[in-house]
Write a protein that holds these residues in place. Structure first.
Motif: not given
Lengths: 315, 329
Positions: A151-177
């Motif tokens: 969990r921590a590693r996933c949050a870490e890499v999302l943070d690195l690319v500027g995506v709010e880690p909470g978005r990891m619970h989303s499905y792909p269609h719920e995210l912008s391109g």
């Protein structure tokens, strides 16, 4: 004019520039069929540590085919007919990628060389969450990790690319391109790879989002020190981004040099055409090229190679 | 919330339409139950007079002095009270009892067989589609031929081979009639033994459809970008096949499965006829042969409710397996 190895004086001042991480020698890829298509012809490239190598060329020139061959992602009817691909590991070992057995290849993939694909829309599994798709990399490659560590590693890499880690619970269609592409880059970072191959990672995005993502890639490269093979048809973008650029035409590398040299002194007529085919705000570049170019009239619009493009080699 | 209200409303209207058709269709069929009973009585040497006919009419509710509208209203009223009337063919049993006795047999036999066929077809289809071009491809023409063979013929051949010749399975009935019906070992094992052969015929004749559909979806899913990503991620082949390819390829089949579950109740007519199985399909045939309106209506109603219920279930559950359909709810 085919220049596989630029003279040392033009080598970019990248970190560890002297140490290659990936060497491709005389690689040939063919598509078998009624008419065999020779999609990649005698390509030799060297990717140094921490370097951004741009691979430019029109659609169907074989640039993606080359990239996929490196990671051996091709399936019949595509086939590597000859050549070698060598990965020079951090610890000093050399890996002959074309000779790896299935299980060795599986372990190699993503942990040492990861990829970011073109279709931001379709590169993620539509029916599972982003988290599940990030975590299954870790469960497969790092079986020792605990759930919390994953969990921590996933949050870490999302943070690195500027995506709010909470978005990891989303499905792909719920995210912008743009966000999907950032998630893909985060995924590529998970195992701290030494090489990242990016196949037109920003093509489907608008220029502003594109800019943000490119800036992110440069920053991450500086922080984490991986080497990048950046594939695109957008030569001006590569000029800005890359240390060195290889220009591909009909399966061959026609010019291979530092971005600086390629921009100032393009040697191959196709490179000049590519440079001319993009409008310049001030008109300066066009004037520069016309002044130093050959006597032939400057060709407007896209390069006249469309008819000669090998069929079935769009990847 | 509005989404669920709209869905429920739609299914209520559909139910009403089905119930109404259910009332009118049997009345449009030629023949009259009283005539049939009179004929049977005559065959056995009974006296047939107008008074007898009148009393039968009153007894069976085939009295046509009421207008159609009045009959329709009392039909709706009876339905609301769970009263389906008296079965003519199984006289004097109540229709609800006849259905209650035969429905579990059908649900157990055809329901389980459909489930097995679905799971088997999807598993094989996923494998065949994933290993396209290998020897596994030769399964497809075989199962397709079996699916194309008329069911009754296939069932008769299997019955003749496995039951009459090899004596592996009992030929007829749902259980050995010497045992009492109930949850005791003798009865259950006898019921299972009797069920294997009919279930086998259903699976053999229907697995080809699931297999072919799944195989084709698997082939087109394998070309998706996310499969390439999954392979590049260095995931194990098994995981890519199941979590990425099969998970997506199965979506259309799941919708198809729910629909076919709805038809379990009606799809058993042929099976139960061939194997003299005590299920609802056999009862339906018996009802049609005897102009047993009440029983027919009761069975049709059960079928309708089963189909509508299965569809409602899919509508509501599909969002769980495909998150994309949840958007906008």
């Amino acid at each position: 004019m085919t220049t596989h190895n630029p003279p040392p004086r033009t080598a970019p001042p990248a970190p560890d520039a002297a140490r290659p991480v990936l060497t491709v020698r005389d690689l040939n890829v063919v598509y078998r069929g009624d008419r065999t298509v020779h999609a990649v012809k005698d390509v030799s490239l060297t990717l140094h540590r921490g370097e951004i190598l741009g691979l430019a060329g029109e659609s169907g020139c074989g640039k993606s085919t080359l990239a996929y061959a490196v990671n051996r992602l091709h399936e019949w009817p595509a086939e590597v007919s000859s050549g070698t691909v060598t990965f020079h590991d951090r610890d000093g070992h050399d890996l002959d990628l074309l000779a790896l057995r299935d299980e060795e290849l599986r372990r190699f993939r993503w942990s040492k060389l990861s990829m970011v694909f073109q279709g931001a829309m379709n590169a993620l599994n539509p029916v599972t969450t982003v988290r599940a798709q990030l975590e299954d990399v870790l469960t497969t490659h790092r079986p020792g990790m605990s759930k919390q560590q994953r969990r921590a590693r996933c949050a870490e890499v999302l943070d690195l690319v500027g995506v709010e880690p909470g978005r990891m619970h989303s499905y792909p269609h719920e995210l912008s391109g743009g966000m999907r592409q950032r998630v893909m880059i985060a995924m590529a970072l998970l195992l701290d790879p030494q090489v990242m191959i990016m196949d037109e990672p920003t093509t489907a995005l608008d220029v502003l989002v594109q800019r943000g993502i490119l800036r992110e890639i440069l920053r991450l490269r500086d922080e984490l020190g991986f080497a990048v093979v950046f594939i695109t048809h957008d030569l001006p973008l590569l000029l800005e981004l890359s240390d060195r650029i290889a220009v591909m035409l009909r399966g061959e590398i026609v010019e291979y040099d530092t971005a600086e040299t390629l921009y100032r002194h393009p040697r191959h007529p196709y490179t000049r055409q590519l440079l001319e085919s993009f409008p310049s705000l001030t008109g300066e570049r066009g004037a520069f090229l016309r002044a130093t170019g050959p006597a032939s009239p400057p060709a407007a619009g896209p390069a006249p190679h469309d008819q000669a493009r090998p069929a079935g080699s769009t990847r | 919330m509005r989404y669920y209200a709209r869905k429920t409303g739609f299914y209520l209207v559909a139910l009403w339409a089905a119930v109404t058709l259910n009332f009118f269709i049997p009345r449009m069929m030629p023949g009259n139950p009283v005539d049939i009973l009179m004929a049977k009585l005559q065959q056995r040497g009974g006296t047939v007079g107008p008074s007898v006919r009148r009393s039968y009419e009153l007894l069976l509710g085939a009295d046509h002095s009421d207008s159609l509208a009045q009959q329709y209203l009392s039909y709706l009223n009876n339905l609301l009270h769970g009263d389906f009337g008296i079965s003519v063919s199984a006289y004097p049993a109540k229709v609800s009892d006849v259905i209650g006795q035969s429905l579990p047999w059908t649900i157990a036999l055809v329901g389980l067989a459909t489930l097995i066929s679905f799971v088997l077809g999807l598993t094989l289809g996923a494998l065949v589609g994933w290993k396209r071009g290998s020897w596994l491809d030769s399964i497809i023409p075989g199962t397709t031929v079996l699916a194309a063979v008329p069911y009754f013929w296939l069932a008769l051949i299997l019955a003749a081979l496995l039951s009459s010749t090899l004596n592996w399975f009992p030929l007829l009935g749902g259980y050995d009639v010497t045992y009492d019906i109930g949850w005791n070992w003798d009865f259950v094992s006898s019921a299972v033994q009797h069920g294997i052969l009919p279930a086998l015929t259903i699976v053999i004749s229907s697995v080809g459809g699931w297999l072919l559909g799944m195989r084709n979806m698997m082939v087109s899913t394998a070309a998706e970008d996310y499969i390439l990503t999954a392979r590049a991620k260095g995931l194990r082949n098994r995981r890519v096949m199941i979590r990425y390819a099969a998970r997506n390829a199965a979506l259309p089949s799941v919708a198809g499965f729910a629909t076919s579950l709805g038809f379990v109740v009606s799809g058993s007519v042929m099976t139960e006829q061939v194997f003299s199985y005590p299920g609802i399909g056999g009862r339906l045939l018996q009802a049609v042969e005897n102009n047993d309106y009440a029983l027919m209506q009761g069975i049709f109603l059960v079928i309708t409710v089963a189909v509508l219920g299965a569809n409602l279930l899919v509508d509501l559950l599909y969002g769980l397996i495909d998150p994309r359909t949840r958007a906008g709810n």
